[in-house]
Design a protein around this motif. Structure first.
Motif, PDB file in Angstrom:
ATOM      1  N   ASP B  99       0.687  -1.203   0.057  1.00 38.17           N
ATOM      2  CA  ASP B  99      -0.085   0.021  -0.049  1.00 38.17           C
ATOM      3  C   ASP B  99       0.791   1.118  -0.054  1.00 38.17           C
ATOM      4  OD1 ASP B  99      -2.137  -1.502   0.111  1.00 38.17           O
ATOM      5  OD2 ASP B  99      -2.565  -1.293   2.182  1.00 38.17           O
ATOM      6  N   ARG B 120      -8.234   4.976   1.242  1.00 35.79           N
ATOM      7  CA  ARG B 120      -8.072   3.954   2.431  1.00 35.79           C
ATOM      8  C   ARG B 120      -9.541   3.506   3.107  1.00 35.79           C
ATOM      9  NH1 ARG B 120      -4.028   0.636   4.189  1.00 35.79           N
ATOM     10  NH2 ARG B 120      -3.775   0.956   6.303  1.00 35.79           N
ATOM     11  N   PRO B 124     -12.235  -1.924  -0.580  1.00 31.96           N
ATOM     12  CA  PRO B 124     -12.475  -2.936   0.094  1.00 31.96           C
ATOM     13  C   PRO B 124     -11.339  -3.514   1.151  1.00 31.96           C
ATOM     14  CG  PRO B 124     -13.330  -3.020  -2.190  1.00 31.96           C
ATOM     15  CD  PRO B 124     -12.269  -1.794  -1.932  1.00 31.96           C
ATOM     16  N   HIS B 125     -11.807  -3.722   2.317  1.00 31.00           N
ATOM     17  CA  HIS B 125     -10.851  -4.060   3.329  1.00 31.00           C
ATOM     18  C   HIS B 125      -9.517  -2.999   3.665  1.00 31.00           C
ATOM     19  CE1 HIS B 125     -12.853  -7.636   2.913  1.00 31.00           C
ATOM     20  NE2 HIS B 125     -12.611  -7.787   1.697  1.00 31.00           N
ATOM     21  N   GLY B 126      -9.789  -1.721   2.957  1.00 26.57           N
ATOM     22  CA  GLY B 126      -8.773  -0.962   3.178  1.00 26.57           C
ATOM     23  C   GLY B 126      -7.552  -0.928   2.347  1.00 26.57           C
ATOM     24  N   ALA B 127      -7.458  -2.004   1.506  1.00 28.41           N
ATOM     25  CA  ALA B 127      -6.384  -2.502   0.614  1.00 28.41           C
ATOM     26  C   ALA B 127      -6.380  -1.472  -0.572  1.00 28.41           C
ATOM     27  CB  ALA B 127      -6.553  -3.737   0.080  1.00 28.41           C
ATOM     28  N   GLY B 159     -17.076  -1.449  -4.311  1.00 26.74           N
ATOM     29  CA  GLY B 159     -16.549  -2.634  -3.520  1.00 26.74           C
ATOM     30  C   GLY B 159     -15.725  -3.606  -4.633  1.00 26.74           C
ATOM     31  N   ASP B 161     -13.035  -5.501  -6.579  1.00 28.29           N
ATOM     32  CA  ASP B 161     -11.950  -6.298  -6.288  1.00 28.29           C
ATOM     33  C   ASP B 161     -10.878  -5.859  -7.104  1.00 28.29           C
ATOM     34  OD1 ASP B 161     -12.366  -7.669  -8.501  1.00 28.29           O
ATOM     35  OD2 ASP B 161     -12.714  -9.589  -7.572  1.00 28.29           O
ATOM     36  N   ASP B 162      -9.705  -6.533  -6.688  1.00 29.01           N
ATOM     37  CA  ASP B 162      -8.409  -6.167  -7.440  1.00 29.01           C
ATOM     38  C   ASP B 162      -8.411  -6.492  -9.002  1.00 29.01           C
ATOM     39  OD1 ASP B 162      -7.346  -5.593  -5.124  1.00 29.01           O
ATOM     40  OD2 ASP B 162      -5.863  -6.870  -4.937  1.00 29.01           O
TER      41      ASP B 162
END
Lengths: 171, 184
Positions: B99, B120, B124-127, B159, B161-162
């Motif tokens: 990060d 941040r 999602p999940h702060g990643a 939300g 994802d990567d």
């Protein structure tokens, strides 16, 4: 594999004889036994360390040991460590005789990752990478730097040569 | 006995990981001594501050590989260190290394610390590593900073994802198929 080591074979008589001898208790002479017991009784009293120096050494040894363990834990693969993925890098350069890959994953070492040429003039190599962001570029014929046309350009070209970037996502 | 203990303690201290890490053999092989001393000073600063050192090492090795003069390598390493410091201010002391590295690049691309902090909160999940990397890629590809940020932040709020972020980048900045490589 040697046939004697296969499971299900009868044990070697010589090995069995040797093992039987080793299982026999060793008897010491009364004098030797007395000396050994005396040493064992007196050892705790003789192992007392000077207070401050002992505490200092014990603390340093504990910290050093903990450091080693932490180093091993962080270096060893575990369930939390992201998995490695094979990533193919390719560049079409039909008229050139050598292409190498340099980047954050191989310490920018021109000798580390040569590409292999296919008949269609495409050079390629597969590199195992963990999730993360890597800057890289190709060196053609040892002198010319080429960024990867199939990847985003790196924003920070601090040294003037074109650089690409690849981002490997967590699965 | 006391002397033996003190010698043992001294030996352990000298063999400690911190002492072993003070000099990186990769730098010794690739940099001249004056450049190496200054790069290692930057590494030591990063270590003291709890910042990752590998991006600094890689920047120095990149410079060496590209034949850059020593002062330019030192300046580039110092810039990376400054970027990492700003990234940690934006993300907080518990930020993961990936990060931090992505945030440093995003700040250099034009993101503000407030934008990093916002990502941040909403990612999602702060990643934030991949969202910020995609933002940087889009800006590097020529997209305006505010437009790139809006695209990435919207997906983070939904939300994504990567993989979704990487697809977003590929959609907004498709790789030119069969294009000729860029000359240096």
């Amino acid at each position: 594999m040697h046939p004697d080591h296969r499971s299900g074979e009868l044990p070697d008589p010589f090995i069995e004889r040797l093992a039987a001898q080793l299982r026999e208790p060793v008897s010491l002479s009364p004098e030797v036994e007395r000396v050994v017991l005396d040493r064992l009784r007196t050892r705790p009293a003789r192992r007392r360390w000077p207070g401050v120096a002992g505490a200092l050494a014990a603390g340093i040894a504990a910290a050093f040991g903990a450091g080693l363990l932490v180093g091993r834990w962080t270096a060893a693969p575990s369930a939390g460590v992201p998995s490695v993925r094979p990533v193919e890098f390719a560049l079409r350069m039909p008229a050139d005789s050598a292409v190498v890959l340099v980047g954050d994953f191989n310490d920018w070492n021109p000798a580390a990752t040569p590409l292999h040429r296919a008949t269609d003039g495409v050079w390629s190599v597969t590199v195992p990478l963990r999730p993360g962001r890597y800057r890289y570029t190709f060196i053609v014929d040892g002198t010319r730097w080429h960024r990867d046309p199939a990847a985003p350009r790196a924003l920070e070209d601090d040294f003037g040569a074109p650089t690409s970037v690849i981002t490997i996502a967590q699965r | 006995m006391r002397r033996v203990i003190l010698l043992l303690a001294l030996g352990l201290l000298l063999r400690s990981p911190a002492a072993a890490a003070a000099q990186d053999p990769r730098l010794e092989a690739r940099l001249d001594s004056a450049t190496r001393v200054r790069v290692e000073a930057a590494l030591e600063s990063a270590r003291r501050e709890g910042l990752p050192t590998e991006p600094l090492v890689q920047k120095a090795l990149e410079g060496a590989s590209k034949g850059a003069p020593g002062p330019r390598i030192v300046a580039a390493v110092a810039t990376v260190l400054a970027d990492l410091r700003r990234a940690r201010e934006a993300l907080g002391p518990a930020a993961a290394e990936d990060d931090l590295v992505a945030a440093a690049a995003a700040l250099r691309a034009g993101a503000t610390p407030a934008m990093i902090g916002e990502m941040r909160r909403v990612a999602p999940h702060g990643a934030v590593a991949v969202p910020l990397a995609v933002f940087t890629d889009l800006v590097a590809g020529g997209m305006r900073t505010d437009v790139a940020w809006r695209s990435v932040a919207d997906l983070a709020r939904k939300g994504g994802d990567d993989e979704a972020f990487l697809r977003l980048r590929d959609r907004l900045e498709p790789a030119p198929p069969g294009s000729a490589p860029e000359a240096p």
